[in-house]
Design a protein around this motif. Structure first.
Motif, PDB file in Angstrom:
ATOM      1  N   VAL A 300      18.881 -47.748 121.976  1.00 34.31           N
ATOM      2  CA  VAL A 300      18.159 -48.452 122.885  1.00 34.31           C
ATOM      3  C   VAL A 300      16.714 -48.962 122.323  1.00 34.31           C
ATOM      4  N   ILE A 301      16.605 -50.101 122.211  1.00 35.65           N
ATOM      5  CA  ILE A 301      15.386 -50.638 121.538  1.00 35.65           C
ATOM      6  C   ILE A 301      14.507 -51.400 122.770  1.00 35.65           C
ATOM      7  N   THR A 302      13.318 -50.984 122.911  1.00 36.30           N
ATOM      8  CA  THR A 302      12.596 -51.470 123.976  1.00 36.30           C
ATOM      9  C   THR A 302      11.324 -52.067 123.427  1.00 36.30           C
ATOM     10  N   GLU A 303      11.062 -52.238 122.102  1.00 38.35           N
ATOM     11  CA  GLU A 303      10.199 -52.942 121.605  1.00 38.35           C
ATOM     12  C   GLU A 303      10.582 -54.528 122.022  1.00 38.35           C
ATOM     13  N   ARG A 304       9.656 -55.642 122.110  1.00 36.27           N
ATOM     14  CA  ARG A 304      10.139 -56.897 122.329  1.00 36.27           C
ATOM     15  C   ARG A 304      10.610 -57.548 121.331  1.00 36.27           C
ATOM     16  N   ILE A 305      11.708 -58.193 121.148  1.00 38.81           N
ATOM     17  CA  ILE A 305      11.949 -59.024 120.314  1.00 38.81           C
ATOM     18  C   ILE A 305      10.948 -60.116 119.835  1.00 38.81           C
ATOM     19  N   ASP A 306      10.567 -60.312 118.350  1.00 37.94           N
ATOM     20  CA  ASP A 306       9.575 -61.080 117.878  1.00 37.94           C
ATOM     21  C   ASP A 306      10.298 -62.319 117.430  1.00 37.94           C
ATOM     22  N   HIS A 307      11.330 -61.924 116.544  1.00 35.97           N
ATOM     23  CA  HIS A 307      12.132 -63.213 115.837  1.00 35.97           C
ATOM     24  C   HIS A 307      13.349 -62.705 115.265  1.00 35.97           C
ATOM     25  N   VAL A 308      14.433 -63.611 114.970  1.00 34.41           N
ATOM     26  CA  VAL A 308      15.519 -63.136 114.016  1.00 34.41           C
ATOM     27  C   VAL A 308      15.478 -63.624 112.658  1.00 34.41           C
ATOM     28  N   GLU A 309      16.045 -62.988 111.904  1.00 38.01           N
ATOM     29  CA  GLU A 309      15.799 -63.268 110.463  1.00 38.01           C
ATOM     30  C   GLU A 309      17.272 -63.046 109.968  1.00 38.01           C
ATOM     31  N   PRO A 310      17.846 -63.570 109.008  1.00 37.51           N
ATOM     32  CA  PRO A 310      18.937 -63.567 108.452  1.00 37.51           C
ATOM     33  C   PRO A 310      19.916 -62.343 108.497  1.00 37.51           C
ATOM     34  N   ARG A 311      18.879 -61.277 108.419  1.00 42.14           N
ATOM     35  CA  ARG A 311      19.667 -59.961 108.186  1.00 42.14           C
ATOM     36  C   ARG A 311      19.648 -59.237 109.674  1.00 42.14           C
ATOM     37  N   GLY A 312      18.916 -59.635 110.536  1.00 40.51           N
ATOM     38  CA  GLY A 312      19.015 -59.105 111.745  1.00 40.51           C
ATOM     39  C   GLY A 312      17.821 -59.424 112.872  1.00 40.51           C
ATOM     40  N   VAL A 313      17.332 -58.505 113.724  1.00 38.94           N
ATOM     41  CA  VAL A 313      16.407 -58.769 114.710  1.00 38.94           C
ATOM     42  C   VAL A 313      14.997 -58.026 114.410  1.00 38.94           C
ATOM     43  N   VAL A 314      13.928 -58.855 114.395  1.00 35.20           N
ATOM     44  CA  VAL A 314      12.743 -57.946 114.037  1.00 35.20           C
ATOM     45  C   VAL A 314      11.948 -57.800 115.301  1.00 35.20           C
ATOM     46  N   THR A 315      11.773 -56.704 115.514  1.00 31.88           N
ATOM     47  CA  THR A 315      10.566 -56.565 116.972  1.00 31.88           C
ATOM     48  C   THR A 315       9.204 -56.694 116.629  1.00 31.88           C
ATOM     49  N   THR A 316       8.424 -56.494 117.658  1.00 33.49           N
ATOM     50  CA  THR A 316       7.105 -56.869 117.684  1.00 33.49           C
ATOM     51  C   THR A 316       6.149 -55.722 116.883  1.00 33.49           C
ATOM     52  N   ASP A 317       6.903 -54.782 116.588  1.00 33.97           N
ATOM     53  CA  ASP A 317       6.276 -53.602 115.767  1.00 33.97           C
ATOM     54  C   ASP A 317       6.597 -53.991 114.170  1.00 33.97           C
ATOM     55  N   GLY A 318       7.154 -54.897 114.027  1.00 31.83           N
ATOM     56  CA  GLY A 318       7.665 -55.384 112.570  1.00 31.83           C
ATOM     57  C   GLY A 318       8.797 -54.527 112.049  1.00 31.83           C
ATOM     58  N   THR A 319       9.618 -53.887 113.073  1.00 31.54           N
ATOM     59  CA  THR A 319      10.913 -53.173 112.337  1.00 31.54           C
ATOM     60  C   THR A 319      11.881 -54.034 112.149  1.00 31.54           C
ATOM     61  N   LEU A 320      12.908 -54.150 111.180  1.00 37.43           N
ATOM     62  CA  LEU A 320      13.897 -55.127 111.298  1.00 37.43           C
ATOM     63  C   LEU A 320      15.084 -54.196 111.793  1.00 37.43           C
ATOM     64  N   HIS A 321      15.883 -54.576 112.508  1.00 34.97           N
ATOM     65  CA  HIS A 321      17.066 -54.043 112.979  1.00 34.97           C
ATOM     66  C   HIS A 321      18.380 -54.718 112.389  1.00 34.97           C
TER      67      HIS A 321
END
Ligand code: NAP
Length: 485
Positions: A300-321
């Motif tokens: 369960v990811i509670t960090e807000r979504i920042d953007h989507v990139e080709p490999r997945g979803v990047v949250t506002t803490d900079g993590t690529l999921h």
């Protein structure tokens, strides 16, 4: 014989069609933009789809199915039921599929209905049954189009995409997101739930109806009627809970809190704990969501979504999921009722003019300055955690009573007065602060002005209100067009 055009062949449009037939009105056409009937149950096919209203109560009272496989039926079973209604009530010849209504104008005492194929049809009455949660909301997430995997809204699930061995991302934790996570959690290698706001979850179990139960229901139809009324009675607890403060609200809140406590992991529980009252957003029913989010591979990811990139979803803490498939369980535009159909009344007033402040109707079913028009599931209908089917039946009966009066020669054209509509809406607004939807959360129930756009009392009160036509609140056959104003 009056002629009638119904827009939409979903649950409420089919209900209207059956009621028309039963009233002996045979000159009617149901225009459906898609290639099949069923509305919501045609559009939604996502994994885990179920109706969270018991099947015994989510069906027409006049066509009770003894054979529901479960207490809460799956989506495809419900869709089969609605397809069956078409056959059981010989509606096929009245339904035109792949026929999208683009404009309807009332002129010279009749509705002229234009469809996308360029044809125009005329009718004495127009019934809108175009659904409430119909237009998917696709959020404007930067980079979504750059995603290498498949992404789609949950109401447009792409079944050509295999989920086996895929890392799946789900955005949203409404009833839809919860059902998908409950189904897929643990069965795909990785499931990432992007949760913006946690939800309260009521753990209502879903049991299979055994063969004996089904056989008894078939043999003794009175049992299905009894079951329908029983569940309706039980639902009155939920209705009381959402419409006014009291023990029912407290009890359901406590049950949700107890359910949340089954999540022992403190960090996960903290993530799943809402900071608003239970039922303020539409209450989610699931016996298995909290189990599903604890399964291996579920996050369960509670960090807000920042953007989507080709490999997945990047949250506002900079993590690529990293994910391979992204399902947007981001809901529907509940305020786009009837749109984009362009509706024009005899004075030239359009629906967009009439609803510039938000959708407002007369007693949920009619509109001032739009004569001989009836709405099913119209603005402020009792759609909050209730079965929509009995509501559609009541509203369809109301429309039928007006059409019958037309047949008896009591009037030719009629629309509610602005005063009666304004009075009614003022009473609605005054009742809103009592409802749980107004206790401070964001939800699709809320209108532009922040007030809930649903019925603030019991569905029984709605049914009582529509038992009478209230003809004194209508403008009937004005001498000049301008008098509609
Ligand atoms: P929903 O209740 O409107 O939920 C949408 C979810 O998406 C919310 O969690 C919302 O977060 C999230 N979201 C929206 N935009 C987002 C963004 N940009 N970034 C991150 N998250 C975002 O939609 P739904 O789950 O499809 O359900 C809609 C309604 O359909 C239900 O309330 C119910 O009436 C009906 N439904 C019924 C059943 C049934 O079994 N009868 C099943 C499914 C749906 P926020 O909460 O923060 O806004």
């Amino acid at each position: 014989m009056p002629s009638v055009i119904v827009i939409g062949a979903g649950m409420s449009g089919l209900c209207m069609a059956v009621k028309l037939r039963r009233a002996g009105i045979t000159d009617f056409t149901v225009l459906e933009k898609a290639s099949d009937v069923g509305g919501t149950w045609r559009d939604n096919t996502y994994p885990g789809l179920r109706c969270d209203v018991p099947s015994a109560f989510y069906q027409y009272f006049f066509d009770r199915n003894p054979d529901w496989s479960h207490f809460f039926a799956a989506g495809d079973e419900i869709q089969d039921y609605f397809r069956g209604v078409v056959d059981r009530f010989a509606l096929r010849e009245h339904i035109e599929l792949d026929t999208e209504v683009t404009r309807a104008e009332f002129a010279e005492g009749r509705w002229r209905v234009r469809t996308a194929d360029g044809r125009t049809r005329e009718a004495d009455f127009l019934i809108s049954a175009s659904g409430v949660l119909h237009h998917p909301v696709v959020p404007d997430i930067p980079g979504l189009d750059s995603f290498d995997g498949a992404w789609f809204h949950t109401a447009r699930w792409d079944h050509s995409v295999s989920l086996a061995d895929k890392r799946v991302g789900v955005v949203g934790t409404g009833s839809t997101g919860v059902q998908i996570v409950s189904e897929l959690g643990g069965s795909v290698p990785k499931l990432s739930l992007f949760q913006r706001t946690p939800q309260w979850v009521l753990p209502v179990p879903n049991w299979r109806n055994d063969r004996l139960t089904r056989a008894l229901r078939s043999r003794f139809p009175a049992l299905t009627s009894l079951e329908y009324r029983l569940i309706e009675g039980i639902f009155s607890i939920l209705v009381a809970a959402v419409t006014r403060p009291g023990w029912q609200r407290t009890m359901i809140s406590k049950l949700c809190e107890l359910n949340l406590r089954t999540v022992r992991d403190q960090d996960l529980r903290r993530k799943l704990t809402p900071d608003y009252q239970a039922m303020c957003k539409r209450l989610v029913m699931s016996p298995s969501f909290y189990r599903a989010v604890r399964r291996p591979g579920v996050e369960v990811i509670t960090e807000r979504i920042d953007h989507v990139e080709p490999r997945g979803v990047v949250t506002t803490d900079g993590t690529l999921h990293e994910v391979d498939v992204l399902a947007l369980a981001t809901g529907f535009d509940s305020h786009a009722y009837l749109r984009p159909v362009e509706l024009v009344g005899p004075t030239g007033r359009t629906l967009s003019d009439a609803w510039s402040e938000g959708p407002r109707a007369y007693r949920t079913v009619a509109l001032p300055e739009f004569p001989n028009l009836f709405l099913l599931m119209g603005p402020h209908s009792p759609v909050g955690n209730f079965s929509l089917v009995p509501i559609a039946e009541v509203q369809a009966d109301y429309a039928i009573s007006w059409i019958r009066a037309w047949q008896r020669g009591e009037y030719t054209t009629a629309a509610p007065t602005r005063e009666a509509t304004d009075d009614y809406n003022a009473r609605l607004r005054a009742a809103m602060p009592n409802t749980v939807w107004a206790t401070g959360c964001q939800s699709w129930y809320l209108g532009k002005d922040g007030l809930p756009e649903v019925w603030p009392w019991s569905p029984h009160r709605h049914a009582r209100m529509l038992r009478d036509r209230h003809t004194d609140e209508f403008v009937v056959d004005p001498a000049q067009e301008g008098v509609w104003r």
